[in-house]
Design an enzyme around this catalytic site. Sequence first.
Site, PDB file in Angstrom:
ATOM      1  N   GLY A 136       0.833  -1.193   0.000  1.00  0.00           N
ATOM      2  CA  GLY A 136       0.000   0.000   0.000  1.00  0.00           C
ATOM      3  C   GLY A 136       0.864   1.236   0.000  1.00  0.00           C
ATOM      4  N   SER A 137       0.239   2.380   0.217  1.00  0.00           N
ATOM      5  CA  SER A 137       0.943   3.657   0.211  1.00  0.00           C
ATOM      6  C   SER A 137       1.543   3.947   1.581  1.00  0.00           C
ATOM      7  CB  SER A 137      -0.031   4.782  -0.155  1.00  0.00           C
ATOM      8  OG  SER A 137      -0.968   4.972   0.905  1.00  0.00           O
ATOM      9  N   LEU A 179      13.844   8.328   2.590  1.00  0.00           N
ATOM     10  CA  LEU A 179      13.081   8.062   3.798  1.00  0.00           C
ATOM     11  C   LEU A 179      12.407   9.344   4.257  1.00  0.00           C
ATOM     12  CD1 LEU A 179      15.720   5.875   5.663  1.00  0.00           C
ATOM     13  CD2 LEU A 179      13.687   5.077   4.459  1.00  0.00           C
ATOM     14  N   GLY A 180      11.207   9.208   4.820  1.00  0.00           N
ATOM     15  CA  GLY A 180      10.518  10.403   5.271  1.00  0.00           C
ATOM     16  C   GLY A 180       9.239  10.085   6.000  1.00  0.00           C
ATOM     17  N   GLU A 233       9.633  -2.978   4.775  1.00  0.00           N
ATOM     18  CA  GLU A 233      10.202  -2.065   3.766  1.00  0.00           C
ATOM     19  C   GLU A 233      10.916  -2.850   2.656  1.00  0.00           C
ATOM     20  OE1 GLU A 233       9.295   0.859   3.801  1.00  0.00           O
ATOM     21  OE2 GLU A 233       8.900   1.449   5.867  1.00  0.00           O
ATOM     22  N   GLY A 240      -0.802   1.628   7.052  1.00  0.00           N
ATOM     23  CA  GLY A 240      -0.873   0.592   8.084  1.00  0.00           C
ATOM     24  C   GLY A 240      -0.182  -0.704   7.712  1.00  0.00           C
TER      25      GLY A 240
END
Length: 211
Positions: free
Chosen positions: A21-22, A172-173, A94, A26
Amino acid sequence: MFLENPVNHKEQFGSIEVICGSMFSGKTEELIRRLKRANFAKQKVEIFKPAIDTRYDDEYVVSHDSNEIRSTPVPAAANIRLLADGCDVIGIDEAQFFDDEIVSVCNDLANSGIRVIVAGLDMDFKGNPFGPMPALMATAEYVTKVHAICTRTGNLANYSFRKAASEDIVMLGETQEYEPLSRAAYFNAMREAEKLKKESQTNTSSDHNKD
């Protein structure tokens, strides 16, 4: 009397589950939930994440809701294969940041009888399939797509819009750098960002001509 080829009922195979998902949908929360259930069932569980992911903690996998579970950071997918011996369940967070070998690693582990649970972004900030995720989804027995809520429309969001100017695919953010958007909101935002970029380039070119 004709006998069919005997079936080896003792041969055990595992499986691959992909949670995708985005940003802010979750994914990690769901990964942690499944792994904690396996822990509760007294199964041997190991969790891995890319060594570059140090946003919350060097060793823990941490969700945006601050739910966490201890993990082993690894620099490459091949390391997971070496460290997974004797496990019942392997979690990988990830996954989009791993090299393409993550696909064969997950399949090898599943073929050896291990339940492999993978979480990752299915699309990058440009809306393109992200790294090895499409291949992982294709070879998985189970794929769960989770959604965030669009910050502009309130609809389901499946795009990760990058508010920062960087064009690097891997960046990363958190909420300062990314925003979950629905399809319509995402493409409107991308058009606006492209318009601002062109205006900025035009202004810069004009300033140089004046000099």
